[in-house]
Scaffold this motif. Structure first.
Motif, PDB file in Angstrom:
ATOM      1  N   GLY A  60     -46.011  16.433  40.695  1.00 23.67           N
ATOM      2  CA  GLY A  60     -45.416  15.097  40.716  1.00 23.67           C
ATOM      3  C   GLY A  60     -45.584  14.369  39.399  1.00 23.67           C
ATOM      4  O   GLY A  60     -44.727  13.579  38.998  1.00 23.67           O
ATOM      5  N   ASP A  61     -46.698  14.636  38.720  1.00 21.12           N
ATOM      6  CA  ASP A  61     -46.914  14.030  37.402  1.00 21.12           C
ATOM      7  C   ASP A  61     -45.894  14.540  36.397  1.00 21.12           C
ATOM      8  O   ASP A  61     -45.374  13.777  35.578  1.00 21.12           O
ATOM      9  CB  ASP A  61     -48.333  14.310  36.888  1.00 21.12           C
ATOM     10  N   LEU A  62     -45.591  15.842  36.458  1.00 21.16           N
ATOM     11  CA  LEU A  62     -44.597  16.388  35.532  1.00 21.16           C
ATOM     12  C   LEU A  62     -43.237  15.755  35.789  1.00 21.16           C
ATOM     13  O   LEU A  62     -42.529  15.394  34.849  1.00 21.16           O
ATOM     14  CB  LEU A  62     -44.519  17.912  35.644  1.00 21.16           C
ATOM     15  N   VAL A  63     -42.885  15.572  37.050  1.00 19.04           N
ATOM     16  CA  VAL A  63     -41.613  14.917  37.378  1.00 19.04           C
ATOM     17  C   VAL A  63     -41.595  13.501  36.804  1.00 19.04           C
ATOM     18  O   VAL A  63     -40.612  13.083  36.177  1.00 19.04           O
ATOM     19  CB  VAL A  63     -41.380  14.897  38.912  1.00 19.04           C
ATOM     20  N   ARG A  64     -42.676  12.777  37.010  1.00 18.63           N
ATOM     21  CA  ARG A  64     -42.756  11.389  36.521  1.00 18.63           C
ATOM     22  C   ARG A  64     -42.616  11.334  35.000  1.00 18.63           C
ATOM     23  O   ARG A  64     -41.854  10.523  34.470  1.00 18.63           O
ATOM     24  CB  ARG A  64     -44.080  10.756  36.958  1.00 18.63           C
ATOM     25  N   PHE A  65     -43.312  12.209  34.301  1.00 18.14           N
ATOM     26  CA  PHE A  65     -43.252  12.198  32.842  1.00 18.14           C
ATOM     27  C   PHE A  65     -41.911  12.715  32.318  1.00 18.14           C
ATOM     28  O   PHE A  65     -41.446  12.280  31.269  1.00 18.14           O
ATOM     29  CB  PHE A  65     -44.437  12.960  32.244  1.00 18.14           C
ATOM     30  N   CYS A  66     -41.272  13.622  33.048  1.00 23.06           N
ATOM     31  CA  CYS A  66     -39.921  14.057  32.667  1.00 23.06           C
ATOM     32  C   CYS A  66     -38.935  12.907  32.825  1.00 23.06           C
ATOM     33  O   CYS A  66     -38.004  12.762  32.015  1.00 23.06           O
ATOM     34  CB  CYS A  66     -39.483  15.269  33.489  1.00 23.06           C
ATOM     35  N   ASN A  67     -39.134  12.082  33.831  1.00 23.59           N
ATOM     36  CA  ASN A  67     -38.288  10.899  33.993  1.00 23.59           C
ATOM     37  C   ASN A  67     -38.508   9.900  32.855  1.00 23.59           C
ATOM     38  O   ASN A  67     -37.562   9.267  32.384  1.00 23.59           O
ATOM     39  CB  ASN A  67     -38.511  10.248  35.352  1.00 23.59           C
ATOM     40  N   ILE A  68     -39.743   9.772  32.414  1.00 27.81           N
ATOM     41  CA  ILE A  68     -40.028   8.917  31.258  1.00 27.81           C
ATOM     42  C   ILE A  68     -39.333   9.489  30.021  1.00 27.81           C
ATOM     43  O   ILE A  68     -38.740   8.751  29.226  1.00 27.81           O
ATOM     44  CB  ILE A  68     -41.546   8.767  31.041  1.00 27.81           C
ATOM     45  N   ALA A  69     -39.380  10.814  29.866  1.00 23.91           N
ATOM     46  CA  ALA A  69     -38.700  11.468  28.744  1.00 23.91           C
ATOM     47  C   ALA A  69     -37.197  11.199  28.797  1.00 23.91           C
ATOM     48  O   ALA A  69     -36.560  10.967  27.760  1.00 23.91           O
ATOM     49  CB  ALA A  69     -38.989  12.967  28.745  1.00 23.91           C
ATOM     50  N   LEU A  70     -36.621  11.212  29.995  1.00 25.81           N
ATOM     51  CA  LEU A  70     -35.198  10.890  30.146  1.00 25.81           C
ATOM     52  C   LEU A  70     -34.911   9.460  29.689  1.00 25.81           C
ATOM     53  O   LEU A  70     -33.878   9.192  29.063  1.00 25.81           O
ATOM     54  CB  LEU A  70     -34.743  11.069  31.595  1.00 25.81           C
ATOM     55  N   GLY A  71     -35.802   8.548  29.983  1.00 26.78           N
ATOM     56  CA  GLY A  71     -35.649   7.168  29.521  1.00 26.78           C
ATOM     57  C   GLY A  71     -35.671   7.087  28.007  1.00 26.78           C
ATOM     58  O   GLY A  71     -34.849   6.385  27.396  1.00 26.78           O
ATOM     59  N   SER A  72     -36.589   7.805  27.393  1.00 26.87           N
ATOM     60  CA  SER A  72     -36.661   7.827  25.933  1.00 26.87           C
ATOM     61  C   SER A  72     -35.407   8.454  25.335  1.00 26.87           C
ATOM     62  O   SER A  72     -34.913   8.013  24.297  1.00 26.87           O
ATOM     63  CB  SER A  72     -37.896   8.607  25.472  1.00 26.87           C
ATOM     64  N   LEU A  73     -34.890   9.457  26.006  1.00 26.00           N
ATOM     65  CA  LEU A  73     -33.653  10.095  25.555  1.00 26.00           C
ATOM     66  C   LEU A  73     -32.505   9.086  25.555  1.00 26.00           C
ATOM     67  O   LEU A  73     -31.711   9.031  24.609  1.00 26.00           O
ATOM     68  CB  LEU A  73     -33.340  11.291  26.455  1.00 26.00           C
ATOM     69  N   GLY A  74     -32.428   8.277  26.606  1.00 29.12           N
ATOM     70  CA  GLY A  74     -31.411   7.228  26.663  1.00 29.12           C
ATOM     71  C   GLY A  74     -31.563   6.218  25.531  1.00 29.12           C
ATOM     72  O   GLY A  74     -30.573   5.747  24.965  1.00 29.12           O
ATOM     73  N   GLU A  75     -32.811   5.885  25.203  1.00 32.96           N
ATOM     74  CA  GLU A  75     -33.067   4.990  24.072  1.00 32.96           C
ATOM     75  C   GLU A  75     -32.515   5.582  22.783  1.00 32.96           C
ATOM     76  O   GLU A  75     -31.846   4.896  22.002  1.00 32.96           O
ATOM     77  CB  GLU A  75     -34.568   4.767  23.887  1.00 32.96           C
ATOM     78  N   VAL A  76     -32.816   6.860  22.540  1.00 29.08           N
ATOM     79  CA  VAL A  76     -32.366   7.512  21.310  1.00 29.08           C
ATOM     80  C   VAL A  76     -30.844   7.532  21.249  1.00 29.08           C
ATOM     81  O   VAL A  76     -30.259   7.240  20.197  1.00 29.08           O
ATOM     82  CB  VAL A  76     -32.935   8.945  21.177  1.00 29.08           C
ATOM     83  N   GLU A  77     -30.202   7.869  22.351  1.00 26.17           N
ATOM     84  CA  GLU A  77     -28.734   7.911  22.361  1.00 26.17           C
ATOM     85  C   GLU A  77     -28.156   6.542  22.000  1.00 26.17           C
ATOM     86  O   GLU A  77     -27.247   6.440  21.161  1.00 26.17           O
ATOM     87  CB  GLU A  77     -28.226   8.361  23.730  1.00 26.17           C
ATOM     88  N   THR A  78     -28.686   5.497  22.597  1.00 27.17           N
ATOM     89  CA  THR A  78     -28.216   4.140  22.326  1.00 27.17           C
ATOM     90  C   THR A  78     -28.444   3.763  20.869  1.00 27.17           C
ATOM     91  O   THR A  78     -27.563   3.212  20.198  1.00 27.17           O
ATOM     92  CB  THR A  78     -28.931   3.143  23.257  1.00 27.17           C
ATOM     93  N   GLN A  79     -29.615   4.071  20.356  1.00 35.59           N
ATOM     94  CA  GLN A  79     -29.950   3.724  18.982  1.00 35.59           C
ATOM     95  C   GLN A  79     -29.128   4.528  17.975  1.00 35.59           C
ATOM     96  O   GLN A  79     -28.766   4.015  16.913  1.00 35.59           O
ATOM     97  CB  GLN A  79     -31.454   3.915  18.756  1.00 35.59           C
ATOM     98  N   LEU A  80     -28.803   5.777  18.313  1.00 40.70           N
ATOM     99  CA  LEU A  80     -27.932   6.572  17.438  1.00 40.70           C
ATOM    100  C   LEU A  80     -26.531   5.975  17.368  1.00 40.70           C
ATOM    101  O   LEU A  80     -25.920   5.931  16.293  1.00 40.70           O
ATOM    102  CB  LEU A  80     -27.853   8.019  17.923  1.00 40.70           C
ATOM    103  N   LEU A  81     -26.023   5.526  18.513  1.00 44.52           N
ATOM    104  CA  LEU A  81     -24.708   4.885  18.525  1.00 44.52           C
ATOM    105  C   LEU A  81     -24.720   3.607  17.683  1.00 44.52           C
ATOM    106  O   LEU A  81     -23.778   3.340  16.927  1.00 44.52           O
ATOM    107  CB  LEU A  81     -24.271   4.589  19.963  1.00 44.52           C
ATOM    108  N   LEU A  82     -25.784   2.839  17.789  1.00 43.95           N
ATOM    109  CA  LEU A  82     -25.927   1.633  16.983  1.00 43.95           C
ATOM    110  C   LEU A  82     -25.994   1.980  15.495  1.00 43.95           C
ATOM    111  O   LEU A  82     -25.322   1.358  14.667  1.00 43.95           O
ATOM    112  CB  LEU A  82     -27.170   0.853  17.416  1.00 43.95           C
TER     113      LEU A  82
END
Length: 118
Positions: A60-82
């Motif tokens: 369950g911890d790996l799932v939780r941290f993978c979800n956090i990684a997905l959030g960071s991925l979304g940040e990077v995508e947004t910042q790259l577009l900017l």
């Protein structure tokens, strides 16, 4: 499960973070503490969270941290577009990074599904 360094998604996210570092090295100096720093920290967060979640005892911890990684991925995508809109990175480089991000997202979601499967 193998060590986190053997995970394809960890390897891909490490390459991605390195590529983000390379691209941001050409950003304007006044962005050092702005977009450059944000992009670098968010991209490093992806493999870091995969590693941290993997090193914990509970799946369950790996799932939780993978979800956090997905959030960071979304940040990077947004910042790259900017960054692209601001003219800090050309369309070709940003598209390449965004394609990498899409692949990493698919891999993370697949890993999460495989862990949740009984």
């Amino acid at each position: 499960m193998a060590g986190y360094q053997e995970l394809k998604v960890w390897k891909a996210s490490m390459r991605f973070a390195l590529d983000v570092y390379r691209v941001t090295s050409g950003f304007p100096a006044e962005e050092r503490y702005g977009l450059t720093s944000q992009l670098r920290r968010a991209s490093v967060s992806i493999p870091s969270n995969i590693a941290e979640g993997h090193c914990r005892d509970a799946p369950g911890d790996l799932v939780r941290f993978c979800n956090i990684a997905l959030g960071s991925l979304g940040e990077v995508e947004t910042q790259l577009l900017l960054a692209r809109e601001l003219g800090f990175v050309d369309r070709g480089a940003s598209e390449g990074l965004l394609q990498q991000a899409e692949q990493i997202g698919k891999m993370l979601r697949g890993l999460i599904r495989s862990i949740k499967r009984p």
